[in-house]
Design an enzyme around this catalytic site. Sequence first.
Site, PDB file in Angstrom:
ATOM      1  N   GLY A 188       0.824  -1.207   0.000  1.00 25.58           N
ATOM      2  CA  GLY A 188       0.000   0.000   0.000  1.00 25.58           C
ATOM      3  C   GLY A 188       0.860   1.260   0.000  1.00 25.58           C
ATOM      4  N   ILE A 192       0.262   6.282   5.083  1.00 25.37           N
ATOM      5  CA  ILE A 192       0.937   5.536   6.154  1.00 25.37           C
ATOM      6  C   ILE A 192       2.078   4.688   5.590  1.00 25.37           C
ATOM      7  CG2 ILE A 192       0.594   3.717   7.893  1.00 25.37           C
ATOM      8  CD1 ILE A 192      -2.211   4.935   8.399  1.00 25.37           C
ATOM      9  N   HIS A 451      10.510  37.954   3.983  1.00 26.78           N
ATOM     10  CA  HIS A 451      11.609  37.459   3.163  1.00 26.78           C
ATOM     11  C   HIS A 451      12.832  37.256   4.038  1.00 26.78           C
ATOM     12  CE1 HIS A 451      14.245  36.913  -0.266  1.00 26.78           C
ATOM     13  NE2 HIS A 451      15.092  37.742   0.328  1.00 26.78           N
TER      14      HIS A 451
HETATM   15  P1  FAD Z   1      -8.678   6.888  17.546  1.00 27.03           P
HETATM   16  O1  FAD Z   1      -7.470   7.730  17.596  1.00 27.03           O
HETATM   17  O2  FAD Z   1      -8.551   5.535  16.946  1.00 27.03           O
HETATM   18  O3  FAD Z   1      -9.172   6.777  19.054  1.00 27.03           O
HETATM   19  C1  FAD Z   1     -10.270   6.016  19.432  1.00 27.03           C
HETATM   20  C2  FAD Z   1     -10.115   5.623  20.887  1.00 27.03           C
HETATM   21  O4  FAD Z   1     -11.326   5.046  21.344  1.00 27.03           O
HETATM   22  C3  FAD Z   1      -9.038   4.577  21.121  1.00 27.03           C
HETATM   23  O5  FAD Z   1      -8.286   4.918  22.253  1.00 27.03           O
HETATM   24  C4  FAD Z   1      -9.833   3.295  21.362  1.00 27.03           C
HETATM   25  O6  FAD Z   1      -9.163   2.372  22.192  1.00 27.03           O
HETATM   26  C5  FAD Z   1     -11.046   3.861  22.054  1.00 27.03           C
HETATM   27  N1  FAD Z   1     -12.252   3.021  21.979  1.00 27.03           N
HETATM   28  C6  FAD Z   1     -12.802   2.433  20.887  1.00 27.03           C
HETATM   29  N2  FAD Z   1     -13.958   1.808  21.229  1.00 27.03           N
HETATM   30  C7  FAD Z   1     -14.132   2.020  22.543  1.00 27.03           C
HETATM   31  C8  FAD Z   1     -15.132   1.642  23.454  1.00 27.03           C
HETATM   32  N3  FAD Z   1     -16.198   0.929  23.088  1.00 27.03           N
HETATM   33  N4  FAD Z   1     -14.984   2.007  24.753  1.00 27.03           N
HETATM   34  C9  FAD Z   1     -13.929   2.748  25.161  1.00 27.03           C
HETATM   35  N5  FAD Z   1     -12.956   3.143  24.321  1.00 27.03           N
HETATM   36  C10 FAD Z   1     -13.056   2.791  23.037  1.00 27.03           C
HETATM   37  N6  FAD Z   1      -3.738  11.593  11.079  1.00 27.03           N
HETATM   38  C11 FAD Z   1      -3.355  12.877  10.926  1.00 27.03           C
HETATM   39  O7  FAD Z   1      -4.204  13.779  10.886  1.00 27.03           O
HETATM   40  N7  FAD Z   1      -2.026  13.208  10.792  1.00 27.03           N
HETATM   41  C12 FAD Z   1      -1.053  12.270  10.810  1.00 27.03           C
HETATM   42  O8  FAD Z   1       0.115  12.596  10.697  1.00 27.03           O
HETATM   43  C13 FAD Z   1      -1.436  10.921  10.977  1.00 27.03           C
HETATM   44  N8  FAD Z   1      -0.503   9.937  11.010  1.00 27.03           N
HETATM   45  C14 FAD Z   1      -0.882   8.657  11.226  1.00 27.03           C
HETATM   46  C15 FAD Z   1       0.095   7.668  11.259  1.00 27.03           C
HETATM   47  C16 FAD Z   1      -0.253   6.346  11.485  1.00 27.03           C
HETATM   48  C17 FAD Z   1       0.819   5.299  11.529  1.00 27.03           C
HETATM   49  C18 FAD Z   1      -1.623   6.012  11.706  1.00 27.03           C
HETATM   50  C19 FAD Z   1      -2.023   4.607  11.969  1.00 27.03           C
HETATM   51  C20 FAD Z   1      -2.606   6.984  11.642  1.00 27.03           C
HETATM   52  C21 FAD Z   1      -2.247   8.310  11.404  1.00 27.03           C
HETATM   53  N9  FAD Z   1      -3.200   9.327  11.331  1.00 27.03           N
HETATM   54  C22 FAD Z   1      -2.813  10.620  11.125  1.00 27.03           C
HETATM   55  C23 FAD Z   1      -4.646   9.049  11.493  1.00 27.03           C
HETATM   56  C24 FAD Z   1      -5.099   9.402  12.915  1.00 27.03           C
HETATM   57  O9  FAD Z   1      -4.347   8.669  13.828  1.00 27.03           O
HETATM   58  C25 FAD Z   1      -6.590   9.118  13.048  1.00 27.03           C
HETATM   59  O10 FAD Z   1      -7.298   9.815  12.062  1.00 27.03           O
HETATM   60  C26 FAD Z   1      -7.081   9.555  14.422  1.00 27.03           C
HETATM   61  O11 FAD Z   1      -6.390   8.902  15.453  1.00 27.03           O
HETATM   62  C27 FAD Z   1      -8.583   9.283  14.559  1.00 27.03           C
HETATM   63  O12 FAD Z   1      -9.011   9.757  15.784  1.00 27.03           O
HETATM   64  P2  FAD Z   1     -10.257   9.123  16.560  1.00 27.03           P
HETATM   65  O13 FAD Z   1     -10.319   9.826  17.866  1.00 27.03           O
HETATM   66  O14 FAD Z   1     -11.423   9.131  15.671  1.00 27.03           O
HETATM   67  O15 FAD Z   1      -9.880   7.594  16.794  1.00 27.03           O
HETATM   68  P1  AMP Z   2      -4.686   4.398   2.154  1.00 24.68           P
HETATM   69  O1  AMP Z   2      -6.105   3.941   2.008  1.00 24.68           O
HETATM   70  O2  AMP Z   2      -4.436   5.813   1.722  1.00 24.68           O
HETATM   71  O3  AMP Z   2      -4.134   4.118   3.523  1.00 24.68           O
HETATM   72  O4  AMP Z   2      -3.816   3.537   1.146  1.00 24.68           O
HETATM   73  C1  AMP Z   2      -3.847   2.140   1.084  1.00 24.68           C
HETATM   74  C2  AMP Z   2      -3.335   1.709  -0.283  1.00 24.68           C
HETATM   75  O5  AMP Z   2      -3.184   0.288  -0.298  1.00 24.68           O
HETATM   76  C3  AMP Z   2      -4.275   2.076  -1.420  1.00 24.68           C
HETATM   77  O6  AMP Z   2      -3.577   2.890  -2.338  1.00 24.68           O
HETATM   78  C4  AMP Z   2      -4.661   0.711  -2.032  1.00 24.68           C
HETATM   79  O7  AMP Z   2      -4.756   0.763  -3.441  1.00 24.68           O
HETATM   80  C5  AMP Z   2      -3.493  -0.188  -1.598  1.00 24.68           C
HETATM   81  N1  AMP Z   2      -3.836  -1.632  -1.573  1.00 24.68           N
HETATM   82  C6  AMP Z   2      -4.969  -2.209  -1.090  1.00 24.68           C
HETATM   83  N2  AMP Z   2      -4.935  -3.569  -1.228  1.00 24.68           N
HETATM   84  C7  AMP Z   2      -3.730  -3.877  -1.813  1.00 24.68           C
HETATM   85  C8  AMP Z   2      -3.092  -5.107  -2.223  1.00 24.68           C
HETATM   86  N3  AMP Z   2      -3.660  -6.309  -2.050  1.00 24.68           N
HETATM   87  N4  AMP Z   2      -1.854  -5.021  -2.796  1.00 24.68           N
HETATM   88  C9  AMP Z   2      -1.253  -3.820  -2.963  1.00 24.68           C
HETATM   89  N5  AMP Z   2      -1.812  -2.648  -2.608  1.00 24.68           N
HETATM   90  C10 AMP Z   2      -3.025  -2.644  -2.023  1.00 24.68           C
END
Ligand code: FAD
Ligand code: AMP
Length: 475
Positions: A188, A192, A451
């Site tokens: 992908g 990420i 600048h």
């Molecule tokens: P989450 O952060 O997933 O939080 C949900 C929380 O609810 C969790 O703690 C979970 O345990 C808890 N929970 C779930 N169900 C229950 C329940 N029933 N009872 C009690 N607790 C519960 N976004 C950006 O904008 N910038 C970035 O640079 C960025 N980098 C990322 C890098 C990585 C590697 C990943 C994986 C994601 C990244 N994201 C980034 C995406 C971002 O992390 C998510 O969009 C964001 O965390 C979503 O926030 P949320 O509060 O909706 O959910």
């Molecule tokens: P995102 O949804 O931005 O996190 O990106 C995930 C990426 O994974 C997308 O660009 C998809 O096209 C790619 N993807 C999903 N399934 C596969 C697969 N089986 N092999 C290679 N790439 C994939």
Amino acid sequence: MSDTYDVIVIGGGPAGYPAAIRAGQNGLRVACIDGWKNRDGSHAFGGTCLNAGCIPSKALLESSELLHRAREEFATHGIRVTDVSMDVVQMQKRKSGIVKASTQGIQALFKAAKVEALAGHGRLLAGKRVEYTALDGTVRTLEAQHVVLASGSSPMPLRSLPFDGERILDSWGALDLDTVPRRLGVIGAGVIGLELGSVWRRLGAEVVVLEALETFLPMADQQVAKEALKQFKKQGLDIRLGAKVSGATTGPTGVALAYADGSGEHSVEVDKVVVAIGRRPFTEGLLGEGSGVTLDERGFVKVDEQCWTGVDGVYAVGDCVRGAMLAHKGKEEGVMVADLIAGRYGEVNYKTVPSVIYTAPEIAWVGQTEEQVKASGRACKIGVFPFLASGRARAMESTAGFAKVIAAADDDELLGVHVIGPMAGELIAEAVLALEYSASAEDLQRTIHAHPTLSEAIHEAALAADRRAIDFPNR
Ligand code: FAD
Ligand code: AMP
């Protein structure tokens, strides 16, 4: 202590905790239930973003970029360093410290806003009652006038390649490696996959990125995507487009990934593989019988523009609802809902949610891409300014990329701003504000930019849209 609240937020990530804080600021009695579990079983607020997403990934991107610069750039500055090497364990220790400080900060913010922090699991029952299971297993039924669901998302698994935490990793696993794999497969080429691939590539891994689609970064402006692909390939990321992974064979020494592209079936050997094919809404155990809340066909909680679920007093925000899976989008939704609940004004302008990819060069944009504007049939004018022509970028030794401004041909309305280059994620804030205030390209042109700054690139790109750039020949 009474078990009745004005607002109960389920989920303490970047959508849930701001909702709880704003509700507290609005003078409401609030509890935030969060069930995040660290690898060691401990609990921390902050959700994916703080514990296993935005923050740890940026910490590792910073460390690995510094290593890259020490190796590749310092000599140009006249800085002589010998024996530059990476202590991966120390890098991870620094990352963990940043995560800890960030998650503990939420507890302090909750205290200041008088939010009751409840570690454990929350389940919405009928009649706005919430079943709260504390970490020690104690169960209480709480009642609320309003409930905000903010349960987030989880990594999407590839059916043929189940996560094993050893060789087949999700993004969290890829953030926690304590040695550099010799060969890393990334499935992908989304945000990420590219960020994590960049970290381990800079630290010395051979990284192969397999992407099913033929188009690189289809959601981005394609002029930007083309430049990004060129730069990433130059960095040694082996990005294979149109390569759909169909399965894998895991052996004692590695994983053989099977994929198909236009030319047939192939296999590539790697030591570890990160499956980064997207995220899906997490709602397991969230909705009890009679909650009345419904999910759409992809598993997202159904909501309207104001994040209302259709059930009296019940809202849902962040990754568990439609829209971009971004922390800042969730935060704005959380704040909006908390203000609406308090009878205040609240709105999220989904047209101005910025996107950022924290690679080097960084990529950031807001508004429409050139392709989207053209498909809409609206005539537009486009200005591009390369960082090669920016004095500040040259001083920083960071001249790859450009800023691009797209404005309507008829009334000059700003339609989209795209940046690939140094600090693009910071630069885009100006463009977000401009779009929020329905600015024209002329508004950007008449705004004074200090600048020498990188922000001049956006100024010059706006000028270039009218063939009036000063620091670059207009074509
Ligand atoms: P989450 O952060 O997933 O939080 C949900 C929380 O609810 C969790 O703690 C979970 O345990 C808890 N929970 C779930 N169900 C229950 C329940 N029933 N009872 C009690 N607790 C519960 N976004 C950006 O904008 N910038 C970035 O640079 C960025 N980098 C990322 C890098 C990585 C590697 C990943 C994986 C994601 C990244 N994201 C980034 C995406 C971002 O992390 C998510 O969009 C964001 O965390 C979503 O926030 P949320 O509060 O909706 O959910
Ligand atoms: P995102 O949804 O931005 O996190 O990106 C995930 C990426 O994974 C997308 O660009 C998809 O096209 C790619 N993807 C999903 N399934 C596969 C697969 N089986 N092999 C290679 N790439 C994939």
